[in-house]
Write an enzyme that holds these catalytic residues in place. Structure first.
Site, PDB file in Angstrom:
ATOM      1  N   HIS A  44      -2.114  -2.769  -6.709  1.00  0.00           N
ATOM      2  CA  HIS A  44      -2.675  -2.474  -5.383  1.00  0.00           C
ATOM      3  C   HIS A  44      -4.194  -2.590  -5.402  1.00  0.00           C
ATOM      4  O   HIS A  44      -4.885  -1.771  -6.005  1.00  0.00           O
ATOM      5  CB  HIS A  44      -2.236  -1.055  -4.971  1.00  0.00           C
ATOM      6  CG  HIS A  44      -2.677  -0.664  -3.609  1.00  0.00           C
ATOM      7  ND1 HIS A  44      -2.945   0.634  -3.257  1.00  0.00           N
ATOM      8  CD2 HIS A  44      -2.905  -1.410  -2.494  1.00  0.00           C
ATOM      9  CE1 HIS A  44      -3.320   0.670  -1.995  1.00  0.00           C
ATOM     10  NE2 HIS A  44      -3.308  -0.546  -1.510  1.00  0.00           N
TER      11      HIS A  44
ATOM     12  N   ASN B   5      -3.498   5.941  -0.960  1.00  0.00           N
ATOM     13  CA  ASN B   5      -3.200   6.162   0.456  1.00  0.00           C
ATOM     14  C   ASN B   5      -2.625   7.537   0.744  1.00  0.00           C
ATOM     15  O   ASN B   5      -2.685   8.007   1.880  1.00  0.00           O
ATOM     16  CB  ASN B   5      -2.292   5.056   0.976  1.00  0.00           C
ATOM     17  CG  ASN B   5      -3.100   3.806   1.243  1.00  0.00           C
ATOM     18  OD1 ASN B   5      -4.174   3.880   1.828  1.00  0.00           O
ATOM     19  ND2 ASN B   5      -2.620   2.667   0.765  1.00  0.00           N
TER      20      ASN B   5
ATOM     21  N   SER C  78       0.819  -1.205   0.000  1.00  0.00           N
ATOM     22  CA  SER C  78       0.000   0.000   0.000  1.00  0.00           C
ATOM     23  C   SER C  78       0.851   1.253   0.000  1.00  0.00           C
ATOM     24  O   SER C  78       0.334   2.337  -0.207  1.00  0.00           O
ATOM     25  CB  SER C  78      -0.938  -0.025   1.197  1.00  0.00           C
ATOM     26  OG  SER C  78      -0.280  -0.509   2.338  1.00  0.00           O
TER      27      SER C  78
ATOM     28  N   GLU D 111      -4.983  -0.040  -8.305  1.00  0.00           N
ATOM     29  CA  GLU D 111      -4.014   1.021  -8.567  1.00  0.00           C
ATOM     30  C   GLU D 111      -2.765   0.334  -9.137  1.00  0.00           C
ATOM     31  O   GLU D 111      -2.205  -0.553  -8.483  1.00  0.00           O
ATOM     32  CB  GLU D 111      -3.722   1.703  -7.221  1.00  0.00           C
ATOM     33  CG  GLU D 111      -3.082   3.044  -7.297  1.00  0.00           C
ATOM     34  CD  GLU D 111      -2.877   3.643  -5.886  1.00  0.00           C
ATOM     35  OE1 GLU D 111      -2.860   2.907  -4.872  1.00  0.00           O
ATOM     36  OE2 GLU D 111      -2.702   4.862  -5.824  1.00  0.00           O
TER      37      GLU D 111
HETATM   38  N1  CAA Z   1     -15.747  -9.784   1.351  1.00  0.00           N
HETATM   39  C1  CAA Z   1     -16.503 -10.083   0.279  1.00  0.00           C
HETATM   40  N2  CAA Z   1     -17.679  -9.462   0.012  1.00  0.00           N
HETATM   41  C2  CAA Z   1     -18.100  -8.537   0.886  1.00  0.00           C
HETATM   42  C3  CAA Z   1     -17.350  -8.183   2.023  1.00  0.00           C
HETATM   43  C4  CAA Z   1     -16.114  -8.868   2.241  1.00  0.00           C
HETATM   44  N3  CAA Z   1     -15.335  -8.591   3.307  1.00  0.00           N
HETATM   45  N4  CAA Z   1     -18.010  -7.200   2.700  1.00  0.00           N
HETATM   46  C5  CAA Z   1     -19.147  -6.968   1.996  1.00  0.00           C
HETATM   47  N5  CAA Z   1     -19.199  -7.760   0.903  1.00  0.00           N
HETATM   48  C6  CAA Z   1     -20.223  -7.786  -0.143  1.00  0.00           C
HETATM   49  C7  CAA Z   1     -21.581  -8.193   0.413  1.00  0.00           C
HETATM   50  O1  CAA Z   1     -21.740  -9.606   0.375  1.00  0.00           O
HETATM   51  C8  CAA Z   1     -22.543  -7.517  -0.535  1.00  0.00           C
HETATM   52  O2  CAA Z   1     -22.605  -8.291  -1.747  1.00  0.00           O
HETATM   53  P1  CAA Z   1     -23.896  -8.254  -2.729  1.00  0.00           P
HETATM   54  O3  CAA Z   1     -23.933  -6.890  -3.326  1.00  0.00           O
HETATM   55  O4  CAA Z   1     -23.559  -9.313  -3.725  1.00  0.00           O
HETATM   56  O5  CAA Z   1     -25.079  -8.548  -1.892  1.00  0.00           O
HETATM   57  C9  CAA Z   1     -21.835  -6.202  -0.874  1.00  0.00           C
HETATM   58  O6  CAA Z   1     -20.431  -6.429  -0.582  1.00  0.00           O
HETATM   59  C10 CAA Z   1     -22.340  -5.059  -0.028  1.00  0.00           C
HETATM   60  O7  CAA Z   1     -22.185  -5.427   1.338  1.00  0.00           O
HETATM   61  P2  CAA Z   1     -23.203  -5.028   2.509  1.00  0.00           P
HETATM   62  O8  CAA Z   1     -24.566  -4.829   1.942  1.00  0.00           O
HETATM   63  O9  CAA Z   1     -23.036  -6.002   3.633  1.00  0.00           O
HETATM   64  O10 CAA Z   1     -22.628  -3.692   3.126  1.00  0.00           O
HETATM   65  P3  CAA Z   1     -22.370  -2.303   2.468  1.00  0.00           P
HETATM   66  O11 CAA Z   1     -23.294  -1.992   1.354  1.00  0.00           O
HETATM   67  O12 CAA Z   1     -22.251  -1.399   3.620  1.00  0.00           O
HETATM   68  O13 CAA Z   1     -20.913  -2.471   1.801  1.00  0.00           O
HETATM   69  C11 CAA Z   1     -18.576  -2.213   1.921  1.00  0.00           C
HETATM   70  C12 CAA Z   1     -19.798  -2.877   2.548  1.00  0.00           C
HETATM   71  C13 CAA Z   1     -18.402  -2.703   0.502  1.00  0.00           C
HETATM   72  C14 CAA Z   1     -17.381  -2.644   2.766  1.00  0.00           C
HETATM   73  C15 CAA Z   1     -18.795  -0.664   1.934  1.00  0.00           C
HETATM   74  O14 CAA Z   1     -19.079  -0.235   3.237  1.00  0.00           O
HETATM   75  C16 CAA Z   1     -17.601   0.106   1.413  1.00  0.00           C
HETATM   76  O15 CAA Z   1     -17.424   0.283   0.229  1.00  0.00           O
HETATM   77  N6  CAA Z   1     -16.754   0.620   2.344  1.00  0.00           N
HETATM   78  C17 CAA Z   1     -15.556   1.348   1.995  1.00  0.00           C
HETATM   79  C18 CAA Z   1     -14.456   0.390   1.672  1.00  0.00           C
HETATM   80  C19 CAA Z   1     -13.179   1.092   1.289  1.00  0.00           C
HETATM   81  O16 CAA Z   1     -13.056   2.292   1.277  1.00  0.00           O
HETATM   82  N7  CAA Z   1     -12.163   0.288   0.964  1.00  0.00           N
HETATM   83  C20 CAA Z   1     -10.863   0.779   0.621  1.00  0.00           C
HETATM   84  C21 CAA Z   1      -9.999   0.666   1.821  1.00  0.00           C
HETATM   85  S1  CAA Z   1      -8.384   1.259   1.467  1.00  0.00           S
HETATM   86  C22 CAA Z   1      -7.562  -0.065   0.931  1.00  0.00           C
HETATM   87  O17 CAA Z   1      -8.007  -1.157   0.915  1.00  0.00           O
HETATM   88  C23 CAA Z   1      -6.208   0.199   0.447  1.00  0.00           C
HETATM   89  C24 CAA Z   1      -5.097   0.260   1.402  1.00  0.00           C
HETATM   90  O18 CAA Z   1      -3.982   0.166   0.966  1.00  0.00           O
HETATM   91  C25 CAA Z   1      -5.285   0.457   2.831  1.00  0.00           C
END
Ligand code: CAA
Length: 282
Positions: A140, A190, A119, A152
């Site tokens: 990424h 990030n 990251s 990314e």
């Molecule tokens: N693994 C697999 N699938 C998942 C999951 C997981 N951990 N969490 C949720 N899902 C799936 C669900 O099964 C659901 O699937 P369907 O559409 O097929 O039904 C879908 O995602 C939506 O989930 P929920 O309805 O339970 O919940 P939500 O609508 O609140 O979505 C979320 C959950 C996708 C996590 C959403 O809250 C989100 O987009 N959050 C922000 C995530 C983000 O910003 N990520 C980037 C982080 S930074 C990074 O990763 C980089 C780094 O270097 C640090």
């Protein structure tokens, strides 16, 4: 370049997600970790995700079985000699990644591309540990990998155009949208995300607001799918701290200093969802 065999180093939350999307796209996947129990845990997560899709009627049971059948696991890094493209998704520690890339460089065939899901560790610095720096690149993924659309793609100074194009096309084959970034600390994602999360931690530290209120402001006021503190717990507070330290070391600019409260949580072992406690309890 035609990719048939695809390797993933690390079966944790990023590694198993990457293995899942690669196998879903039709590739044969070899997922490795240091202990078989870690591999088994990764496979269990993939199985759980695919089962959920089956129960929602989004995936046929036969397709789930075919995807699982394309993934094998190993605790022997030497087995990566069989693949054409590797993504390393081990813990975010520079010394560990250096060692893995030195080993992969010895084991893998000369044409194999070695990518890292880091990251924030500079791609050029990792590439310099190998004898194939032109074939080293950043790939990424975002967490949760099966859901998030972005990859990314980070070019180090020595990364060749062919390596870049292959990685770009592979991201699209996985159903993702790639975005190109150059090799500066934190790249794009990030560089922008972590200072926001760090600032949210400062708001807790200085009692500007309670955890729930800070997240509510960002969720409902800015339409973010989750608040920054819940997101920090999802990413892992140790990873957040490591990225802030990379930004601070890389730019020597005080605006990137990690919040002391973030460090305190990490020292206490409160790393977020993975340890059951972070800014929230799980
Ligand atoms: N693994 C697999 N699938 C998942 C999951 C997981 N951990 N969490 C949720 N899902 C799936 C669900 O099964 C659901 O699937 P369907 O559409 O097929 O039904 C879908 O995602 C939506 O989930 P929920 O309805 O339970 O919940 P939500 O609508 O609140 O979505 C979320 C959950 C996708 C996590 C959403 O809250 C989100 O987009 N959050 C922000 C995530 C983000 O910003 N990520 C980037 C982080 S930074 C990074 O990763 C980089 C780094 O270097 C640090």
């Amino acid at each position: 370049m035609e990719i048939e065999g695809f390797g993933v180093i690390g079966s944790g939350q990023m590694g198993n997600g990457i293995a899942q999307v690669a196998a879903t796209s039709g590739l044969k996947v070899l997922m490795s970790d240091i202990k078989q129990e870690f591999c088994d845990k990764g496979m269990a997560t993939i199985t759980k995700n695919l089962d959920r899709s089956v129960s929602k009627g989004k995936l046929e049971p036969a397709e789930r079985d075919a995807i699982l059948g394309r993934i094998t696991t190993t605790t022997d890094l030497g087995a990566m000699e069989a693949v054409d493209f590797v993504v390393e998704a081990a813990v975010e520690r520079e010394d560990l990644k250096f060692k893995i890339f030195e080993d992969l460089d010895r084991f893998c065939k000369p044409h194999t591309i070695l990518s890292t899901n880091t990251s924030s560790i500079p791609i050029g610095r990792i590439a310099a540990r190998t004898k194939r720096p032109d074939k080293v690149i950043g790939m990424h993924f975002m967490n949760p990998v099966p859901v998030m659309k972005l990859v990314e793609v980070i070019k180090g100074l020595p990364t060749s155009e062919e390596t870049f194009q292959t990685t770009w096309s592979l991201s699209q084959k996985f159903g993702k949208t790639p975005a190109e970034a150059n090799d500066f600390p934190g790249f794009i994602a990030n560089r922008i995300l972590m200072p926001m999360i760090n600032e949210a931690v400062f708001c807790v530290y200085q009692s500007v607001g309670k955890v729930e209120d800070i997240d509510t402001v960002m969720k409902l006021g800015m339409n973010h799918p989750m608040g920054p503190l819940a997101l920090a717990d999802l990413i892992g507070l140790d990873t957040c701290l490591a990225i802030m330290e990379t930004l601070y070391d890389g730019f020597k600019d005080s605006k990137y200093r990690p919040c002391p409260l973030l460090r305190k949580y990490v020292e206490a072992g409160w790393l977020g969802r993975k340890t059951g406690k972070g800014f929230y309890d799980y």
